[in-house]
Design a protein around this motif. Structure first.
Motif, mmCIF file in Angstrom:
data_model
loop_
_atom_site.group_PDB
_atom_site.id
_atom_site.type_symbol
_atom_site.label_atom_id
_atom_site.label_comp_id
_atom_site.label_asym_id
_atom_site.label_seq_id
_atom_site.Cartn_x
_atom_site.Cartn_y
_atom_site.Cartn_z
ATOM 1 N N TYR A 1 3.948 6.940 -2.501
ATOM 2 C CA TYR A 1 4.386 7.329 -3.839
ATOM 3 C C TYR A 1 3.272 7.884 -4.726
ATOM 4 O O TYR A 1 3.548 8.329 -5.843
ATOM 5 N N GLY A 2 2.026 7.853 -4.277
ATOM 6 C CA GLY A 2 0.940 8.412 -5.067
ATOM 7 C C GLY A 2 0.610 7.626 -6.309
ATOM 8 O O GLY A 2 0.066 8.180 -7.277
ATOM 9 N N LEU A 3 0.894 6.333 -6.324
ATOM 10 C CA LEU A 3 0.590 5.488 -7.481
ATOM 11 C C LEU A 3 -0.892 5.136 -7.488
ATOM 12 O O LEU A 3 -1.549 5.142 -6.446
ATOM 13 N N PRO A 4 -1.444 4.784 -8.642
ATOM 14 C CA PRO A 4 -2.880 4.501 -8.719
ATOM 15 C C PRO A 4 -3.287 3.181 -8.088
ATOM 16 O O PRO A 4 -4.454 2.978 -7.767
ATOM 17 N N SER A 5 -2.348 2.253 -7.913
ATOM 18 C CA SER A 5 -2.631 0.960 -7.300
ATOM 19 C C SER A 5 -1.326 0.400 -6.752
ATOM 20 O O SER A 5 -0.264 1.033 -6.846
ATOM 21 N N THR A 6 -1.387 -0.800 -6.203
ATOM 22 C CA THR A 6 -0.174 -1.442 -5.693
ATOM 23 C C THR A 6 0.610 -2.155 -6.787
ATOM 24 O O THR A 6 1.753 -2.565 -6.549
ATOM 25 N N GLY B 1 2.750 2.050 -2.180
ATOM 26 C CA GLY B 1 2.681 2.572 -3.539
ATOM 27 C C GLY B 1 1.712 3.730 -3.648
ATOM 28 O O GLY B 1 1.987 4.736 -4.312
ATOM 29 N N GLN B 2 0.567 3.601 -2.983
ATOM 30 C CA GLN B 2 -0.428 4.661 -3.002
ATOM 31 C C GLN B 2 -0.181 5.701 -1.905
ATOM 32 O O GLN B 2 -0.272 6.900 -2.140
ATOM 33 N N SER C 1 0.827 -1.213 0.000
ATOM 34 C CA SER C 1 0.000 0.000 0.000
ATOM 35 C C SER C 1 0.854 1.253 0.000
ATOM 36 O O SER C 1 0.363 2.349 -0.286
ATOM 37 N N TYR D 1 -12.365 -2.525 -5.943
ATOM 38 C CA TYR D 1 -12.052 -2.905 -4.570
ATOM 39 C C TYR D 1 -13.297 -3.258 -3.763
ATOM 40 O O TYR D 1 -13.298 -3.178 -2.535
#
Length: 286
Positions: A70-75, A66-67, A64, A170
């Protein structure tokens, strides 16, 4: 006595200070089945680990990050390098809780041998106690292969975020009898393959309760049931650092509001030249 290195936040943000290692162990976690519920939260940094460690049985270095970090859209885009760097930080910042690291997408699915190579790297580079792996029956061979070679594995069934592209979102899982049966079978397969505990995420409550009754290792619920043998949340969610709160999260604080208030006060004082004041500057020696 073996030691680990922690940061003494009372004196420095960066100086390692030796501290006795008195960690809980994987066998202790497994023996917690049916006892006092286990407490697990996510951690990604040294300082967060320090603050959570006295209160938690397990710290999860979740993908998690990642979100959250790092502000990513998913893991899905998270890499082994990310997990290793953050995992090592959390181990350095803790000395009580068992530290578990998520295996990122693409690091274990291809084969048991691939999974072992990735897991052994994470354990070597971080000092963590074990890894977490998403998936049910399809991943049972990987779980068995790792467990038989000395790598403790925490399973993860139900809503598996790394499979978001197949799941289509989700939403809660197990609303049909077919899906409910598959999730229960997945839990049996993973526990039977040697997992020392299993995260049960985002499922209809009755499924989580049934899995908890039927398998002999602890279940860790997230969006599942209070009858699970423990609970886990993303720390930033339960502290109120994001505007959106998932349904299964209870907010135990309003850290976003507190940070905003503090930064607003700082900005006002900088612009009015009230900061720094006499207490924050150095006077010449007399």
């Amino acid at each position: 006595m073996s030691t680990t290195f922690t940061v003494d936040s009372a004196t420095s943000r960066a100086t390692p200070v030796s501290a006795p290692m008195k960690r809980l162990t994987i066998p202790a976690i497994r023996r917690a089945k049916g006892g006092t519920p286990l407490v697990m939260l996510t951690a990604y940094t040294v300082r967060t680990a320090q603050l959570l460690d006295p209160h938690c049985d397990l710290l999860l270095v979740g993908d998690s990050l990642g979100q959250v970090v790092y502000g990513l859209p998913s893991t899905v885009p998270v890499t082994l390098e990310m997990m290793a760097a953050h995992g090592a930080a959390v181990v350095r910042g803790s000395h009580h809780a068992v530290v578990i690291i998520d295996m990122p997408f693409g690091s274990y699915e291809a084969s048991p041998e691939h999974a072992f190579a990735s897991a052994s790297r994470l354990l070597k580079e971080t000092g963590a106690a074990g890894v977490k792996m998403e998936g049910g029956e399809a991943m049972a061979p990987q779980v068995r292969f790792l467990s038989e070679r000395g790598v403790p594995v925490m399973g993860h069934v139900g809503l598996t975020p790394q499979a978001v592209n197949i799941l289509g979102g989700y939403g809660a899982r197990g609303r049909t009898q077919e899906e409910a049966s598959r999730i229960i079978d997945d839990a049996h397969a993973v526990s039977g393959a040697g997992a020392f505990s299993i995260v049960v995420e985002g499922v209809v409550e009755t499924i989580a309760a049934e899995i908890t009754r039927m398998i002999d290792v602890p279940t860790i619920g997230i969006g599942a049931s209070a009858t699970c043998d423990g609970q886990v949340l993303v720390t930033e969610d339960m502290l109120g650092l994001f505007e959106r709160t998932p349904r299964f999260v209870k907010r135990y604080g309003d850290m976003a509001g507190q940070i905003s208030t503090a930064v607003e006060a700082y900005a006002d004082e900088v612009r009015s030249r009230a900061f720094p004041g006499a207490d924050q500057v150095y006077a010449p020696k007399s």
